[in-house]
Design a protein around this motif. Sequence first.
Motif, PDB file in Angstrom:
ATOM      1  N   VAL A 260       0.884  -1.179   0.000  1.00 45.56           N
ATOM      2  CA  VAL A 260       0.000   0.000   0.000  1.00 45.56           C
ATOM      3  C   VAL A 260       0.910   1.215   0.000  1.00 45.56           C
ATOM      4  O   VAL A 260       1.643   1.442   0.963  1.00 45.56           O
ATOM      5  N   ARG A 261       0.941   1.975  -1.080  1.00 47.80           N
ATOM      6  CA  ARG A 261       1.833   3.146  -1.190  1.00 47.80           C
ATOM      7  C   ARG A 261       1.034   4.330  -1.707  1.00 47.80           C
ATOM      8  O   ARG A 261       0.529   4.298  -2.835  1.00 47.80           O
ATOM      9  N   GLY A 287      -0.594  -3.469  -4.118  1.00 44.84           N
ATOM     10  CA  GLY A 287      -0.052  -4.733  -4.639  1.00 44.84           C
ATOM     11  C   GLY A 287      -0.593  -5.888  -3.817  1.00 44.84           C
ATOM     12  O   GLY A 287      -0.699  -5.789  -2.595  1.00 44.84           O
ATOM     13  N   TYR A 288      -0.948  -6.953  -4.510  1.00 43.29           N
ATOM     14  CA  TYR A 288      -1.545  -8.108  -3.825  1.00 43.29           C
ATOM     15  C   TYR A 288      -0.688  -9.320  -4.141  1.00 43.29           C
ATOM     16  O   TYR A 288      -0.169  -9.447  -5.251  1.00 43.29           O
ATOM     17  N   GLU A 289      -0.539 -10.240  -3.202  1.00 44.57           N
ATOM     18  CA  GLU A 289       0.012 -11.544  -3.570  1.00 44.57           C
ATOM     19  C   GLU A 289      -0.482 -12.611  -2.611  1.00 44.57           C
ATOM     20  O   GLU A 289      -0.835 -12.328  -1.472  1.00 44.57           O
ATOM     21  N   GLU A 320       3.013  -1.684 -11.708  1.00 44.02           N
ATOM     22  CA  GLU A 320       4.060  -2.553 -12.270  1.00 44.02           C
ATOM     23  C   GLU A 320       5.351  -1.774 -12.468  1.00 44.02           C
ATOM     24  O   GLU A 320       6.450  -2.290 -12.234  1.00 44.02           O
ATOM     25  N   ALA A 321       5.250  -0.510 -12.845  1.00 40.45           N
ATOM     26  CA  ALA A 321       6.453   0.329 -13.013  1.00 40.45           C
ATOM     27  C   ALA A 321       7.128   0.534 -11.659  1.00 40.45           C
ATOM     28  O   ALA A 321       8.362   0.483 -11.544  1.00 40.45           O
ATOM     29  N   TRP A 322       6.326   0.771 -10.615  1.00 41.43           N
ATOM     30  CA  TRP A 322       6.923   0.906  -9.275  1.00 41.43           C
ATOM     31  C   TRP A 322       7.698  -0.359  -8.908  1.00 41.43           C
ATOM     32  O   TRP A 322       8.828  -0.297  -8.432  1.00 41.43           O
ATOM     33  N   PHE A 323       7.082  -1.522  -9.184  1.00 39.59           N
ATOM     34  CA  PHE A 323       7.710  -2.787  -8.796  1.00 39.59           C
ATOM     35  C   PHE A 323       9.066  -2.955  -9.498  1.00 39.59           C
ATOM     36  O   PHE A 323      10.042  -3.382  -8.884  1.00 39.59           O
TER      37      PHE A 323
END
Length: 470
Positions: A260-261, A287-289, A320-323
């Motif tokens: 969470v960002r 983001g979830y996993e 996805e870019a953050w990741f």
Amino acid sequence: MKKENVKPFLDEIMKAMPEVTVLTKEEERLIYAHGCYPREYKWLLQGTYKYLPSAILMANCTQEVSKILELSQKYEVGIIPYGGGSGIVGGTIPEDGEVMIDTKRLRDFEINPINGTATGGAGLTGAEFENLLNNAGYTCGQYPQSFQSAVLGGMVSTRAIGTFSTKYGKMDDMVNSLEVVLPNGHVYQSHKCPKASTGPELDQLFLGAEGTYGVVTKVEMKIYPVAEKRYFEAYTFQRTEDALEAIRQFVQNHVHPAVVRLYDEEEAIPKLAEFHYEKDQVLLIVGYEGLARQVDLERELVNEYCVKNGGVNKGTEAGEAWFRTRFSTKKMLDYDATKGGTADAIEVAAPWDCIANVWREMRRALEPLCTVVDCHFSHVYHTGASVYVIFHADTQGDDYDGEKRYLECLDTAIRTSLKYGGNISHHHGCGKAKAAYLADEHGEAGVEVMKKIKDALDPKGLLNKGVLGL
Ligand SMILES: Cc1cc2nc3c(=O)[nH]c(=O)nc-3n(C[C@H](O)[C@H](O)[C@H](O)COP(=O)(O)OP(=O)(O)OC[C@H]3O[C@@H](n4cnc5c(N)ncnc54)[C@H](O)[C@@H]3O)c2cc1C
């Protein structure tokens, strides 16, 4: 610290434990002389590096660490445990020419799949530990931005946290048991049961002690099967306050996506531009996993709370870019390396009922001192969240001006956080940088407890003197 005893101390170590590598060359000592505390960058650039350790001892096992500490008491030589050197609060400054113990050769690794744990030597980096786990089909979910350099012992000692904390927790939640060598050389190993009711939780005494109460040598961590599905998405909101409210609501309803960002109005500007989103918004990345069905359900629930508070789903691109770029700190380092410049990330925590004030007032107080202030919220809890304020300043002066501005910014940020209900550190620790403010957070009685424990465990004050003000 008896400096005159360093030589006989090292002589006895070399005789008793020839396998311990002893580094004494000046260039080797300079490498270990600094961590990542911004003032240490400035001292390097000022060209007058003041503090060198007398020597560095590379120990190979717990028994060697134990013997080193036992001998340090006999010779009254100060010791600093050194992990990855990524600490940013001045926790490894050898002000008295202390001897350092480099822990990076402590590299045990063992998985217990039945208990859902893995034990790592204190010297494994976060990335090494995670890769070993991944090879066996597991993860521990600890991904700090310093993943490649911070080691398990350092992360325990600073109560570190990673970006997937909303699901996996912080280091304080992830540890199942610890092995620690006390200042007198005795080895403490906590029992591995999942819960006990036999006195205070002793592991928690060493978590966050920043090496003042002992040297961590082994860490047993909780582990999980590698996620079946990982998914990122972003939301935009009109205001930071609206997004904070959505987050508070879903977290307090037990909905825990991994990441969470939330980037505030200023820090969101370049990101909104990069993805061609509408201007003047704030950006939330989620983001979830986990199990695929669990991820799908969490997405659905998060969406409900976000939409209810004015959030607009923007799809997967920004997340996805953050990741992909999550380990980059180039902007901050550029300011630190600039003549007269300085930068740091001040991370504090605050309860939900005052978090917006803490964020707003910290930003407002720092802006006159800085070129750029970035703010985001990246760790959220039932009772509150962290506020991450990154300041970048350019004095246009020399590196002494840069150091002076750094101290002004640090003081301003911490005093403002305390004034509006926040604390002095969420996860970077206290070190020597924030030691002067400790009583403002814990009260005189809290500091007294810490000091009495220190006096009992280390009466000569030889281990990490000055850190946490001890
Ligand atoms: C670019 C960058 C990004 C960062 N990102 C994050 C982040 O996402 N999350 C986060 O929490 N932190 C972050 N940090 C801060 C830092 O990485 C953490 O504080 C980390 O836990 C420090 O680990 P280390 O192994 O580098 O410890 P060191 O810097 O070597 O030591 C830190 C303190 O712990 C003590 N210590 C080290 N090893 C031991 C041991 N075995 N036993 C007892 N005491 C010990 C040291 O004496 C010192 O006081 C970041 C730092 C940088 C430079």
